[in-house]
Scaffold this active site. Sequence first.
Site, mmCIF file in Angstrom:
data_model
loop_
_atom_site.group_PDB
_atom_site.id
_atom_site.type_symbol
_atom_site.label_atom_id
_atom_site.label_comp_id
_atom_site.label_asym_id
_atom_site.label_seq_id
_atom_site.Cartn_x
_atom_site.Cartn_y
_atom_site.Cartn_z
ATOM 1 C CG ASP A 181 -5.847 -9.034 4.266
ATOM 2 O OD1 ASP A 181 -5.543 -10.220 3.977
ATOM 3 O OD2 ASP A 181 -5.075 -8.074 4.069
ATOM 4 C CG PHE A 211 -0.073 -0.179 2.511
ATOM 5 C CD1 PHE A 211 0.630 0.862 3.080
ATOM 6 C CD2 PHE A 211 0.017 -1.438 3.100
ATOM 7 C CE1 PHE A 211 1.416 0.672 4.208
ATOM 8 C CE2 PHE A 211 0.795 -1.636 4.234
ATOM 9 C CZ PHE A 211 1.493 -0.570 4.794
#
Length: 341
Positions: A151, A27
Amino acid sequence: MKIYSYSDLKSATRNFKPDMVLGIGGFGTVYKGWVDEKTLEPSKHGTGVIVAVKKLNSGSVQGFDEWQAEVNFLGRLAHPNLVKLMGYCWEDKELLLVYEFMLRGSLENHLFRRNAATEPLSWDLRLKIAIGAARGLAFLHTSDRKVIYRDFKASNILLDGAYNAKISDFGLAKLGPSGGDSHVTTRVMGTHGYAAPEYIATGHLYVKSDVYGFGVVLLEMLTGLRALDTRRPREQKNLVEWLKPSLSGRRKALSIMDPKLEGQYSSKAVLHAAQLTLKCLEEEHRKRPAMKDVVEGLEQIAAMGKQRESKNRSSRPSNQLGKSERTHLSSCHGTGVGARR
């Protein structure tokens, strides 16, 4: 929640200096920053409180979606076992998130990336962390609109100075089904090795898809082994496929326990932990327990340790504490370690 300017966060992180980097992921990059304890304004390096500033890779569509999910979910959900989002920045293409700083880092680092200076996590600490993370998931699953985390893995469980577990990174979280639906259908994302079989096969995401991921992390905590490890022989690469059969009996369960935990648990506690893990890893999502039941199960296992401790103190001379267990378990560990090679 505070809205920061880009220059605020440049100041808090000393212009995103490389020596302020806490971690790098797909990310973007997480930096250490300093803010005033009361106003949350940027403060001089070394004054105020430390925060974690996540700077997302600019120009990524997925990055924007995940940034928005983090703000939406953590902006309205508060619980002791969810990491606290303190503020955010959206300026031109720059997307940043400001979180409370978690002193001990991730569970993954403690389980798998130990350096010589880091003590292995004890049995009691592993249970404490598992209970905290389970409470966080249970809270999400029972909130007004059920939230599916999607997740759950060891790297997303962060630990504060007292090893309290907090779930972080809500970039892939989804609102749960509504209007009588049993699932939501979505593009398959998440981490291989932790994702539930029904989700991988169909893209159908159930609240209990998270329970499967929790079961994988429990298995990692019991064994000290990664969910996926390409360095292991082919039939052992996937931890669940390899060791799930060993969770069904006391002797087999004892044989796969992390050798670094030797002598810290009773065989009864291990059997209960193995059975709970097995329930979480059920192939069919309906057969998995709700997370609130998982919390209760883990609390009962933790209580077994305390009962054993008080019994040991009252019935044994201190120099013989746990000797028979140690002898029995060391032979089991020998078997288990051999099986791993």
